[in-house]
Design a protein around this motif. Structure first.
Motif, short mmCIF file in Angstrom:
data_model
loop_
_atom_site.label_atom_id
_atom_site.label_comp_id
_atom_site.label_asym_id
_atom_site.label_seq_id
_atom_site.Cartn_x
_atom_site.Cartn_y
_atom_site.Cartn_z
N GLY A 102 0.81 -1.21 0.00
CA GLY A 102 0.00 0.00 0.00
C GLY A 102 0.85 1.26 0.00
O GLY A 102 0.52 2.24 -0.68
N GLN A 103 1.94 1.23 0.74
CA GLN A 103 2.85 2.38 0.75
C GLN A 103 3.49 2.57 -0.63
O GLN A 103 3.71 3.69 -1.07
CB GLN A 103 3.93 2.19 1.80
CG GLN A 103 3.47 2.42 3.20
CD GLN A 103 4.64 2.38 4.17
OE1 GLN A 103 5.52 1.52 4.07
NE2 GLN A 103 4.63 3.31 5.12
N ARG A 104 3.78 1.47 -1.30
CA ARG A 104 4.36 1.54 -2.63
C ARG A 104 3.39 2.18 -3.62
O ARG A 104 3.77 3.02 -4.44
CB ARG A 104 4.74 0.13 -3.09
CG ARG A 104 5.76 0.13 -4.17
CD ARG A 104 6.31 -1.25 -4.32
NE ARG A 104 5.98 -1.68 -5.65
CZ ARG A 104 5.66 -2.89 -6.00
NH1 ARG A 104 5.62 -3.84 -5.10
NH2 ARG A 104 5.39 -3.19 -7.22
N LEU A 105 2.12 1.79 -3.52
CA LEU A 105 1.10 2.38 -4.38
C LEU A 105 0.96 3.88 -4.10
O LEU A 105 0.89 4.69 -5.02
CB LEU A 105 -0.24 1.66 -4.17
CG LEU A 105 -1.42 2.17 -4.98
CD1 LEU A 105 -1.16 1.99 -6.48
CD2 LEU A 105 -2.68 1.44 -4.56
N GLU A 106 0.95 4.26 -2.85
CA GLU A 106 0.85 5.67 -2.48
C GLU A 106 2.09 6.44 -2.92
O GLU A 106 1.98 7.57 -3.39
CB GLU A 106 0.64 5.82 -0.98
CG GLU A 106 0.78 7.22 -0.44
CD GLU A 106 -0.12 8.26 -1.09
OE1 GLU A 106 0.17 9.46 -0.93
OE2 GLU A 106 -1.09 7.91 -1.78
N ALA A 107 3.27 5.85 -2.81
CA ALA A 107 4.50 6.53 -3.25
C ALA A 107 4.47 6.76 -4.75
O ALA A 107 4.88 7.83 -5.22
CB ALA A 107 5.72 5.71 -2.84
N ALA A 108 3.99 5.79 -5.51
CA ALA A 108 3.90 5.95 -6.96
C ALA A 108 2.88 7.04 -7.32
O ALA A 108 3.11 7.86 -8.20
CB ALA A 108 3.52 4.63 -7.62
N ARG A 109 1.74 7.06 -6.61
CA ARG A 109 0.74 8.10 -6.86
C ARG A 109 1.29 9.48 -6.52
O ARG A 109 1.15 10.44 -7.26
CB ARG A 109 -0.52 7.86 -6.05
CG ARG A 109 -1.65 8.83 -6.45
CD ARG A 109 -2.58 9.17 -5.33
NE ARG A 109 -1.96 9.69 -4.14
CZ ARG A 109 -1.62 10.98 -3.95
NH1 ARG A 109 -1.80 11.85 -4.91
NH2 ARG A 109 -1.07 11.36 -2.83
#
Length: 194
Positions: A69-76
């Protein structure tokens, strides 16, 4: 070969400008009040007070799903910036506020070739993560994006964990199962640097 001029003193300015020089701890954990609120919301003081942090802190998702989830947020965040929620729907192209002929236009801020390549790599990674979510179905994609990239949309799930007036129900379990499925799909992709 060293630089010409006077040698730098290891303690110059250190006494006034650094945490160690001011006698503070190496890591700033916030005020007592902030730590108390974080402990109440997430069960821990080292987690952010967002829905993903609340779910992880209360043991509803594991470390691997939290990192996904943190990875998805970092990409966003890398695509759209830290303050902006995505200006596009989750299925379309990367859009910006500018428009031409009544349609939204893709905005490029980078001027050098390296920055253009970096932006393209970040956009491709975000699209790859979104594609993995959408392969799981629209319900999984909406639930996962609501928790990971739009915390205000997923806050009702986290609220049920911390507010006694909002009890955890079967509806929350259903949403949590969708979120876990989406985060697991992202976690299976493996990590790429942004």
């Amino acid at each position: 070969m060293g630089r010409a001029g006077r040698k730098a003193s290891a303690t110059a300015k250190r006494r006034q400008t650094t945490r160690a020089g001011q006698g503070r701890a190496d890591r700033d954990m916030g005020t007592v009040e902030l730590r108390a609120v974080k402990r109440w919301a997430t069960g821990r003081t080292d987690l952010p007070m967002d829905p993903l942090g609340v779910l992880f802190g209360h043991g509803k998702i594991g470390d691997d799903l939290y990192r996904a989830g943190q990875r998805l947020e970092a990409a966003r965040r890398a695509c759209f910036g830290a303050d902006a929620a995505g200006e596009r729907d989750v299925y379309g192209e990367q859009m910006a506020l500018g428009s031409s002929n009544g349609r939204r236009a893709v905005a490029r801020l980078a001027e050098t070739e390296d920055l253009v390549r970096r932006e393209d790599r970040i956009a491709a990674e975000y699209e790859r993560l979104l594609h993995a979510l959408h392969r799981c179905g629209p319900a999984v994609a909406a639930a996962t994006l609501g928790i990971a990239t739009r915390p205000y949309a997923g806050a009702w799930v986290a609220t049920a964990l911390v507010e006694p007036a909002h009890p955890w129900t079967a509806r929350h379990d259903t949403r949590l199962a969708l979120i876990r499925e989406g985060l697991a799909a992202i976690e299976r992709l493996g990590s790429r640097s942004l």
